[in-house]
Design an enzyme around this catalytic site. Structure first.
Site, short mmCIF file in Angstrom:
data_model
loop_
_atom_site.label_atom_id
_atom_site.label_comp_id
_atom_site.label_asym_id
_atom_site.label_seq_id
_atom_site.Cartn_x
_atom_site.Cartn_y
_atom_site.Cartn_z
N TYR A 174 19.36 -50.70 44.58
CA TYR A 174 19.79 -51.30 43.64
C TYR A 174 19.66 -50.35 41.82
CZ TYR A 174 19.80 -55.21 40.32
OH TYR A 174 19.91 -55.41 39.33
N HIS A 228 25.73 -56.36 28.07
CA HIS A 228 24.70 -56.94 27.67
C HIS A 228 23.97 -57.65 26.65
CE1 HIS A 228 24.04 -56.93 32.36
NE2 HIS A 228 22.98 -57.17 31.96
N ASN A 273 15.41 -53.65 31.42
CA ASN A 273 14.34 -54.37 32.32
C ASN A 273 12.49 -54.38 31.78
OD1 ASN A 273 14.49 -56.04 34.39
ND2 ASN A 273 15.88 -54.47 35.67
N TYR A 319 -15.58 -86.65 10.81
CA TYR A 319 -15.42 -85.22 11.49
C TYR A 319 -14.48 -84.12 10.88
CZ TYR A 319 -16.36 -89.38 14.87
OH TYR A 319 -16.79 -90.12 16.25
N ARG A 374 -17.73 -82.17 9.68
CA ARG A 374 -18.89 -81.78 10.74
C ARG A 374 -18.03 -81.14 12.10
NH1 ARG A 374 -20.98 -86.80 13.17
NH2 ARG A 374 -19.64 -87.46 12.31
N PHE A 418 8.93 -58.14 35.81
CA PHE A 418 9.86 -58.30 34.84
C PHE A 418 9.71 -59.79 34.31
CE2 PHE A 418 12.90 -58.83 38.47
CZ PHE A 418 13.30 -59.99 38.65
N GLU A 429 19.29 -65.24 38.94
CA GLU A 429 18.10 -65.38 38.64
C GLU A 429 17.69 -66.84 38.43
OE1 GLU A 429 19.39 -62.90 34.54
OE2 GLU A 429 19.32 -60.98 36.64
#
Length: 654
Positions: A164, A194, A307, A395, A398, A444, A529
């Site tokens: 792959y 991409h 990746n 508060y 404190r 990844f 994915e």
């Protein structure tokens, strides 16, 4: 021989120059001659002598006088923009924005190096690399591992094995086998397709961090990158040749594909690139001007470059480092506010916090004790109300150890995850040279840093939330016993009225930004994915939350210092007076209304540069050392948590 790169309309043109005493006008006409020569219609220019133009430097966009000599205003290999009268600005020209980056034309290459081995980089190192404080190089061990993993991939290709991402397509195309003759094109196409991100580009600092982190991951030797290309990436980093990387487009699995593709595309000599010398220009020209060669992809190398979770993690490193810095300074600012509001130190008694011994809570209480009234640092302001009849504080004063404390513990938790991620192999498939095989996995996936950064945003936001309430107490005369909105002649002057509104607005924005992005997932890549982290948005909004926290605390610091003006001639403790002096060296007291935004921005810069901590931190360290001699912090931030004696006892009851 000198050489300059000139941008004329849609073309970048290299112009050689034998005589640097020639004028800028000569350079412009030489560039026009070459531009016309490359155009069939002469670029629409009939008579070159009739053309009127102006010339600007790409970096900083400064206008150059046509009569100046080249040697007086340009350096060898400089980039300039030639704008022809009547033309609009070239659409693909991106002028550098002054003031947005430390890496300007004044940038000087650092002399020191950080050695990367993929195992020992820290978030602090990464931020410093982003600032341009160091160059990088590989350790010999890292070089050897890189070579070994590449040799395995070359063997796989030679033996025509189907693996792959090496000899197949990607994602849904994982079962499509690619001929050996097309493997280089496969990797190049991967980067081009991409590179589909949108939005503003990352700043030079953040792009440096992204590039450095990707180099560090590749240096582990499990990605199959060739040593030749990895060294070219390092050369680009050391020259600050930085690709155009849009901030939007990653879903955080399979890694930060879009931004890392943009990063790699520039290194390949395509797309846009920035350097301190050139500003924005075509990547191939920027690399060429610095004497660098673009990377040439071998099988699997495109995948090796994109990746991983480096976008999430690099932005997350900046977020957690800035969060840590502002959390420390928040204690100092809150202590100053407590002094102005005439609060008590009893709530920080060490015995109270030993009964609930969370590390962050104990550390914050210790800081308050080291800064406020005690035998160590007496305060005239505290002495003035020693016998008042107030029973206890609100508060927001404190409970600072309890509220600020969990922020400290949150930051420590997130920092551990980020530092682990910084030195993790997040590629796919992983190349195990020692086993002689590649294995597909899911390292990844960005869920770890995504969840951690959502948690960071929620945690650090509380510093702004409680700070805004303290600003309200400072501005409200019924709570502070000070003039309304900390200004004389109220009505004529509005003082800090709208500064408080700004703080409230930022806190409200944070409430939305703190909604976790990592609880969302959308299936992508044809359901290959089918679960993603949305970590890119988690990192970006965590940075926005941290910035808002810094800004709110800047307003509180301004307000607290203004409150001190109404308590004079009384003085607070020595460390807090030093903080007051630091602010007053930058911003003068508020005697009457004036333009306030620059004051807020100036004090915000003090906090970002950690100058408040640098002033008060040594006093905190000294306090710890004098009360606990055996305590020797390893760094300015690592003070002992074992409590020294509490401040002298108060008469009033709690």
């Amino acid at each position: 021989m000198h050489r300059f790169t000139v941008h004329v309309r849609d073309e970048w043109i290299t112009v050689p120059c034998k005589d640097a005493t020639c004028s800028i006008k000569w350079l412009g006409f030489e560039a026009l001659k070459r531009y016309i020569k490359n155009k069939p219609d002469n670029g629409g220019i009939q008579h070159i002598k009739d053309v009127h133009f102006v010339v600007r430097k790409c970096q900083g966009f400064g206008l150059l006088d046509s009569d100046d000599t080249i040697e007086d205003v340009l350096e060898d290999n400089d980039f300039v923009e030639l704008a022809i009268e009547g033309d609009t600005m070239s659409q693909d020209f991106i002028p550098s924005q002054p003031g947005t980056s430390h890496l300007t034309r004044a940038y000087r290459e650092p002399e020191q190096y950080i050695s990367l081995d993929g195992n020992s980089l820290t978030s602090t190192d990464l931020v410093n690399l982003g600032k341009g404080l160091f160059k990088i190089k590989l350790t010999p061990e890292a070089e050897q591992k890189v070579v070994q993993s590449r040799e395995l991939l070359d063997t796989i290709v030679k033996e025509n094995k189907v693996v792959y991402g090496i000899t197949t397509g990607f994602g849904k195309f994982a079962r499509t086998v690619i001929p050996v003759s097309k493997l280089k094109e496969l990797q190049e196409n991967l980067l081009r397709s991409h590179s589909s991100g949108l939005g503003s580009p990352l700043s030079p600092e953040r792009t440096r961090m992204l590039l450095a982190l990707r180099i560090n991951v590749l240096a582990k030797g499990y990605s199959g990158i060739s040593l030749e290309n990895l060294l070219r990436m390092i050369q680009a980093f050391n020259a600050s040749c930085l690709s155009y990387v849009p901030e939007k487009g990653t879903v955080g699995a399979s890694g930060d594909l879009a931004p890392l593709s943009h990063l790699a595309l520039g290194l390949m000599g395509e797309g846009k690139m920035w350097s301190p010398k050139s500003g924005w220009a075509d990547a191939k020209y920027v690399l060429e001007a610095h004497g660098l060669k673009p990377i040439s992809l071998k099988p699997k190398e495109g995948l090796a470059l994109i990746n991983g979770t480096q976008m999430i993690t690099s932005l997350g490193a900046e977020a957690v480092e800035r969060a840590e810095a502002i959390a420390r300074q928040a204690d100092i600012i809150a202590a100053l506010t407590l002094e102005v509001l005439k609060g008590t130190t009893k709530a920080f008694d060490s015995d109270i916090h030993e009964l609930r011994p969370h590390p962050g809570q104990k550390e914050v209480a210790l800081r308050f004790r080291s800064l406020l009234d005690s035998d160590h640092h007496p305060s005239e302001i505290a002495e003035s109300h020693r016998f008042c009849d107030r029973v206890q504080d609100a508060y927001t004063m404190r409970c600072c150890p309890q509220v600020h404390g969990i922020v400290n513990d949150t930051i420590e938790f997130v920092k551990k995850i980020i530092n682990t991620e910084i030195n993790s192999a997040t590629d796919n498939p992983m190349v195990f040279a020692e086993r002689g095989e590649t294995i597909s996995g899911g390292n990844f996936h960005g869920e770890y840093p995504a969840k951690a950064l959502d948690y960071l945003a929620i945690g650090v936001h509380e510093l702004a939330s409680i700070s805004e309430r303290r600003i309200e107490r400072l501005c409200n005369p019924s709570l502070s016993e000070l003039p309304a909105f900390l200004v004389n002649e109220g009505g004529l002057n509005s003082g800090f009225m709208i500064a408080h509104c700004t703080a409230a607005a930022l806190v409200s924005e944070n409430k939305v930004l703190c909604h976790p992005s990592s609880i969302d997932s959308l299936s992508t890549s044809a359901a290959t994915e089918d679960h993603v982290s949305m970590g890119g948005w988690a990192a970006r909004k965590a940075l926005r939350v941290v910035e808002h926290v810094e800004q709110v605390l800047a307003i509180e610091l301004l307000a607290a210092c203004q409150g001190i003006e109404f308590l004079r001639p009384l003085r607070t403790t020595t460390p807090l007076e030093k903080v007051y002096d630091l602010v007053r060296a930058t911003v003068k007291p508020w005697m009457k209304d004036r333009f306030m935004a620059p004051d807020i921005e100036a004090v915000h810069r003090l906090l970002v540069d950690q100058k408040v901590w640098n002033i008060a931190g040594p006093y905190i360290e000294k306090y710890c050392m004098e009360y606990i001699p055996e305590s020797r912090p390893s760094s300015p931030t690592a003070f002992a948590l074992d409590p020294p004696p509490s401040p002298r006892k108060r008469v009033r009851l709690e």
